[in-house]
Design a protein around this motif. Structure first.
Motif, PDB file in Angstrom:
ATOM      1  N   MET A   1       0.839  -1.192   0.000  1.00  0.00           N
ATOM      2  CA  MET A   1       0.000   0.000   0.000  1.00  0.00           C
ATOM      3  C   MET A   1       0.880   1.250   0.000  1.00  0.00           C
ATOM      4  SD  MET A   1      -3.233  -0.475   0.018  1.00  0.00           S
ATOM      5  CE  MET A   1      -3.854   1.062   0.596  1.00  0.00           C
ATOM      6  N   PRO A   2       0.441   2.289  -0.707  1.00  0.00           N
ATOM      7  CA  PRO A   2       1.200   3.543  -0.648  1.00  0.00           C
ATOM      8  C   PRO A   2       0.998   4.234   0.698  1.00  0.00           C
ATOM      9  CG  PRO A   2      -0.784   3.834  -1.942  1.00  0.00           C
ATOM     10  CD  PRO A   2      -0.710   2.374  -1.615  1.00  0.00           C
ATOM     11  N   LYS A   3       1.895   5.147   0.959  1.00  0.00           N
ATOM     12  CA  LYS A   3       1.764   5.925   2.190  1.00  0.00           C
ATOM     13  C   LYS A   3       0.576   6.876   2.076  1.00  0.00           C
ATOM     14  CE  LYS A   3       6.290   6.987   2.222  1.00  0.00           C
ATOM     15  NZ  LYS A   3       7.503   7.683   2.658  1.00  0.00           N
ATOM     16  N   LEU A   4      -0.050   7.202   3.214  1.00  0.00           N
ATOM     17  CA  LEU A   4      -1.166   8.145   3.225  1.00  0.00           C
ATOM     18  C   LEU A   4      -0.626   9.559   3.387  1.00  0.00           C
ATOM     19  CD1 LEU A   4      -3.500   6.196   5.630  1.00  0.00           C
ATOM     20  CD2 LEU A   4      -3.746   6.403   3.169  1.00  0.00           C
ATOM     21  N   LYS A   5      -1.312  10.509   2.751  1.00  0.00           N
ATOM     22  CA  LYS A   5      -0.908  11.901   2.884  1.00  0.00           C
ATOM     23  C   LYS A   5      -1.591  12.532   4.092  1.00  0.00           C
ATOM     24  CE  LYS A   5       0.590  13.394  -1.620  1.00  0.00           C
ATOM     25  NZ  LYS A   5       0.493  14.468  -2.615  1.00  0.00           N
ATOM     26  N   THR A   6      -0.820  13.335   4.822  1.00  0.00           N
ATOM     27  CA  THR A   6      -1.368  14.103   5.930  1.00  0.00           C
ATOM     28  C   THR A   6      -2.001  15.366   5.375  1.00  0.00           C
ATOM     29  OG1 THR A   6       0.329  13.297   7.444  1.00  0.00           O
ATOM     30  CG2 THR A   6      -0.746  15.354   8.025  1.00  0.00           C
ATOM     31  N   ASN A   7      -3.182  15.726   5.856  1.00  0.00           N
ATOM     32  CA  ASN A   7      -3.805  16.992   5.491  1.00  0.00           C
ATOM     33  C   ASN A   7      -3.041  18.108   6.194  1.00  0.00           C
ATOM     34  OD1 ASN A   7      -5.681  19.305   6.079  1.00  0.00           O
ATOM     35  ND2 ASN A   7      -6.967  18.135   4.671  1.00  0.00           N
ATOM     36  N   ARG A   8      -2.371  18.943   5.417  1.00  0.00           N
ATOM     37  CA  ARG A   8      -1.461  19.931   6.002  1.00  0.00           C
ATOM     38  C   ARG A   8      -2.202  21.010   6.793  1.00  0.00           C
ATOM     39  NH1 ARG A   8       2.293  17.769   7.453  1.00  0.00           N
ATOM     40  NH2 ARG A   8       3.470  19.673   7.653  1.00  0.00           N
ATOM     41  N   GLY A   9      -3.414  21.364   6.375  1.00  0.00           N
ATOM     42  CA  GLY A   9      -4.193  22.342   7.118  1.00  0.00           C
ATOM     43  C   GLY A   9      -4.537  21.820   8.502  1.00  0.00           C
ATOM     44  N   ALA A  10      -4.904  20.549   8.581  1.00  0.00           N
ATOM     45  CA  ALA A  10      -5.234  19.936   9.866  1.00  0.00           C
ATOM     46  C   ALA A  10      -3.984  19.773  10.727  1.00  0.00           C
ATOM     47  CB  ALA A  10      -5.902  18.584   9.650  1.00  0.00           C
ATOM     48  N   ALA A  11      -2.846  19.483  10.101  1.00  0.00           N
ATOM     49  CA  ALA A  11      -1.610  19.289  10.851  1.00  0.00           C
ATOM     50  C   ALA A  11      -1.198  20.565  11.578  1.00  0.00           C
ATOM     51  CB  ALA A  11      -0.494  18.834   9.914  1.00  0.00           C
ATOM     52  N   LYS A  12      -1.534  21.738  10.990  1.00  0.00           N
ATOM     53  CA  LYS A  12      -1.184  23.003  11.620  1.00  0.00           C
ATOM     54  C   LYS A  12      -2.153  23.371  12.743  1.00  0.00           C
ATOM     55  CE  LYS A  12       0.692  24.529   7.254  1.00  0.00           C
ATOM     56  NZ  LYS A  12       0.430  25.292   6.030  1.00  0.00           N
ATOM     57  N   ARG A  13      -3.327  22.783  12.751  1.00  0.00           N
ATOM     58  CA  ARG A  13      -4.362  23.173  13.709  1.00  0.00           C
ATOM     59  C   ARG A  13      -4.478  22.240  14.913  1.00  0.00           C
ATOM     60  NH1 ARG A  13      -5.878  25.104   8.872  1.00  0.00           N
ATOM     61  NH2 ARG A  13      -7.152  26.998   8.823  1.00  0.00           N
ATOM     62  N   PHE A  14      -4.045  20.998  14.776  1.00  0.00           N
ATOM     63  CA  PHE A  14      -4.246  20.012  15.834  1.00  0.00           C
ATOM     64  C   PHE A  14      -2.921  19.401  16.255  1.00  0.00           C
ATOM     65  CE2 PHE A  14      -8.055  19.900  13.112  1.00  0.00           C
ATOM     66  CZ  PHE A  14      -8.989  20.363  14.025  1.00  0.00           C
ATOM     67  N   LYS A  15      -2.791  19.175  17.558  1.00  0.00           N
ATOM     68  CA  LYS A  15      -1.602  18.513  18.108  1.00  0.00           C
ATOM     69  C   LYS A  15      -2.071  17.400  19.040  1.00  0.00           C
ATOM     70  CE  LYS A  15       1.516  21.418  16.461  1.00  0.00           C
ATOM     71  NZ  LYS A  15       1.125  21.378  15.058  1.00  0.00           N
ATOM     72  N   LYS A  16      -1.189  16.457  19.275  1.00  0.00           N
ATOM     73  CA  LYS A  16      -1.497  15.364  20.184  1.00  0.00           C
ATOM     74  C   LYS A  16      -0.933  15.681  21.562  1.00  0.00           C
ATOM     75  CE  LYS A  16      -1.781  10.538  19.404  1.00  0.00           C
ATOM     76  NZ  LYS A  16      -1.197   9.329  18.858  1.00  0.00           N
ATOM     77  N   SER A  17      -1.720  15.425  22.600  1.00  0.00           N
ATOM     78  CA  SER A  17      -1.236  15.650  23.962  1.00  0.00           C
ATOM     79  C   SER A  17      -0.401  14.449  24.407  1.00  0.00           C
ATOM     80  CB  SER A  17      -2.418  15.847  24.911  1.00  0.00           C
ATOM     81  OG  SER A  17      -3.080  14.631  25.114  1.00  0.00           O
ATOM     82  N   GLY A  18       0.183  14.565  25.563  1.00  0.00           N
ATOM     83  CA  GLY A  18       1.025  13.489  26.064  1.00  0.00           C
ATOM     84  C   GLY A  18       0.260  12.209  26.310  1.00  0.00           C
ATOM     85  N   THR A  19      -1.020  12.316  26.631  1.00  0.00           N
ATOM     86  CA  THR A  19      -1.833  11.126  26.893  1.00  0.00           C
ATOM     87  C   THR A  19      -2.535  10.608  25.645  1.00  0.00           C
ATOM     88  OG1 THR A  19      -3.670  12.554  27.543  1.00  0.00           O
ATOM     89  CG2 THR A  19      -2.244  11.745  29.295  1.00  0.00           C
ATOM     90  N   GLY A  20      -2.286  11.260  24.492  1.00  0.00           N
ATOM     91  CA  GLY A  20      -2.859  10.770  23.241  1.00  0.00           C
ATOM     92  C   GLY A  20      -4.142  11.460  22.817  1.00  0.00           C
TER      93      GLY A  20
END
Length: 65
Positions: A1-20
Motif C-alpha cells: 500500500m502507498p503511504k497516506l498523505k497528511t492533510n497539512r491544514g489539519a496538521a497546523k491546527r491540531f496537536k497530540k497531547s502526552g496522553t494521546g
C-alpha cells in the motif's frame, strides 16, 4: 500500500497531547479583543481537548498523529 498523505491544514491546527488526546486552539481569540474580559481572554489562551465524536474525522486527516 502507498503511504497516506497528511492533510497539512489539519496538521497546523491540531496537536497530540502526552496522553494521546487531540488538542486545538480555541476560537474567538483573534480580533475584537477589547470588549472581552481579561478572564475570558485568559481562558481562550489555553488549548481545548476535542470531543470523542470529532476525533474520528481528525484521525482520517492525520493518519500518523
Amino acid at each position: 500500500m502507498p503511504k497516506l498523505k497528511t492533510n497539512r491544514g489539519a496538521a497546523k491546527r491540531f496537536k497530540k497531547s502526552g496522553t494521546g488526546k487531540i488538542k486545538a486552539k480555541r476560537a474567538f481569540a483573534r480580533h475584537i479583543l477589547t470588549k472581552k474580559s481579561a478572564n475570558r481572554k485568559r481562558v481562550l489562551r489555553t488549548p481545548k481537548l476535542l470531543e470523542r465524536s470529532d476525533i474520528k474525522g481528525i484521525k482520517k486527516l492525520l493518519p500518523y498523529i
